[in-house]
Design a protein around this motif. Structure first.
Motif, mmCIF file in Angstrom:
data_model
loop_
_atom_site.group_PDB
_atom_site.id
_atom_site.type_symbol
_atom_site.label_atom_id
_atom_site.label_comp_id
_atom_site.label_asym_id
_atom_site.label_seq_id
_atom_site.Cartn_x
_atom_site.Cartn_y
_atom_site.Cartn_z
ATOM 1 N N ILE A 1 -23.230 -23.098 24.460
ATOM 2 C CA ILE A 1 -23.168 -22.773 23.051
ATOM 3 C C ILE A 1 -23.237 -21.258 22.969
ATOM 4 O O ILE A 1 -24.025 -20.623 23.680
ATOM 5 N N GLN A 2 -22.360 -20.685 22.163
ATOM 6 C CA GLN A 2 -22.273 -19.223 22.058
ATOM 7 C C GLN A 2 -22.223 -18.846 20.589
ATOM 8 O O GLN A 2 -21.506 -19.471 19.804
ATOM 9 N N PHE A 3 -22.968 -17.826 20.234
ATOM 10 C CA PHE A 3 -23.042 -17.371 18.855
ATOM 11 C C PHE A 3 -22.351 -16.024 18.708
ATOM 12 O O PHE A 3 -22.573 -15.119 19.511
ATOM 13 N N ALA A 4 -21.524 -15.919 17.684
ATOM 14 C CA ALA A 4 -20.904 -14.637 17.341
ATOM 15 C C ALA A 4 -21.449 -14.241 15.974
ATOM 16 O O ALA A 4 -21.722 -15.090 15.121
ATOM 17 N N PHE A 5 -21.598 -12.962 15.796
ATOM 18 C CA PHE A 5 -22.063 -12.466 14.503
ATOM 19 C C PHE A 5 -21.441 -11.111 14.247
ATOM 20 O O PHE A 5 -20.971 -10.446 15.174
ATOM 21 N N ILE A 6 -21.406 -10.739 13.005
ATOM 22 C CA ILE A 6 -20.779 -9.492 12.603
ATOM 23 C C ILE A 6 -21.439 -8.342 13.344
ATOM 24 O O ILE A 6 -22.648 -8.191 13.329
ATOM 25 N N GLY A 7 -20.632 -7.559 14.027
ATOM 26 C CA GLY A 7 -21.147 -6.427 14.793
ATOM 27 C C GLY A 7 -21.521 -6.781 16.214
ATOM 28 O O GLY A 7 -21.859 -5.915 17.006
ATOM 29 N N GLY A 8 -21.458 -8.063 16.573
ATOM 30 C CA GLY A 8 -21.830 -8.498 17.917
ATOM 31 C C GLY A 8 -20.665 -8.377 18.881
ATOM 32 O O GLY A 8 -19.513 -8.303 18.491
ATOM 33 N N GLN A 9 -20.975 -8.380 20.151
ATOM 34 C CA GLN A 9 -19.960 -8.267 21.202
ATOM 35 C C GLN A 9 -20.080 -9.453 22.143
ATOM 36 O O GLN A 9 -20.493 -9.319 23.277
ATOM 37 N N GLU A 10 -19.715 -10.656 21.660
ATOM 38 C CA GLU A 10 -19.811 -11.826 22.520
ATOM 39 C C GLU A 10 -18.711 -11.804 23.563
ATOM 40 O O GLU A 10 -17.647 -11.231 23.375
ATOM 41 N N ALA A 11 -18.981 -12.464 24.676
ATOM 42 C CA ALA A 11 -17.991 -12.577 25.751
ATOM 43 C C ALA A 11 -16.901 -13.542 25.298
ATOM 44 O O ALA A 11 -17.161 -14.510 24.612
ATOM 45 N N LYS A 12 -15.671 -13.268 25.696
ATOM 46 C CA LYS A 12 -14.552 -14.093 25.273
ATOM 47 C C LYS A 12 -13.869 -14.773 26.452
ATOM 48 O O LYS A 12 -12.784 -15.305 26.316
#
Length: 152
Positions: A64-75
């Motif tokens: 489970i992966q969370f993205a949020f405004i300003g975040g740099q999640e791995a793609k």
């Protein structure tokens, strides 16, 4: 202390759902190996812009992966998720707990969205204006001006 609504134990960390935020905890050997000596991370639910969920397979972990405004999640899928600080990997036996947290987060996000009035099309607007003109509430000139504005 915050009231924990749901918690789930993963391979490289734990996830806790609180009333208005999530908490990612890194405990255990795998958490240390993939994330180092990091403290708990808390993300307010209203800041979450998306939740990516990959089910566990027979031979692979899910995450489970969370993205949020300003975040740099791995793609990069599961390989980068192992190192992403906003992701937690889990085995099939723990998947149901993570699915429950995902569903609860999505329900909270949906509930907190401002309700939107249905969009009124230009044709609907013209129909209402024609009715007002026929009733004598607006003049022919006002109708034509508004019609021109609506139709460009």
């Amino acid at each position: 202390m915050d009231n924990i609504l749901i918690s789930a134990k993963g391979v490289n960390g734990q996830l806790e759902l609180l009333e208005n935020k999530i908490r990612i905890k890194r405990k255990g050997l795998m958490g240390l190996a993939t994330q180092g000596l990091k403290g708990d991370k808390e993300i307010f639910i209203k800041q979450i812009s998306s939740v990516q969920f990959k089910k566990a397979g027979m031979m692979t972990n899910g995450y489970i992966q969370f993205a949020f405004i300003g975040g740099q999640e791995a793609k990069g899928g599961i390989f980068q998720a192992t190192k992403d600080e906003n992701s937690i990997m889990f085995k099939a036996k723990h998947q149901r707990d993570f699915e429950a947290i995902k569903a609860a987060i999505e329900e909270k996000l949906f509930r907190d969205q401002p309700s939107q009035a249905p969009a009124i099309s230009n044709l609907d607007e013209l129909e209402k204006l024609a009715s007002l003109k026929d009733k004598g509430i607006i003049s022919q000139e006002e109708f034509e001006a508004k019609k021109k504005q609506l139709l460009g």
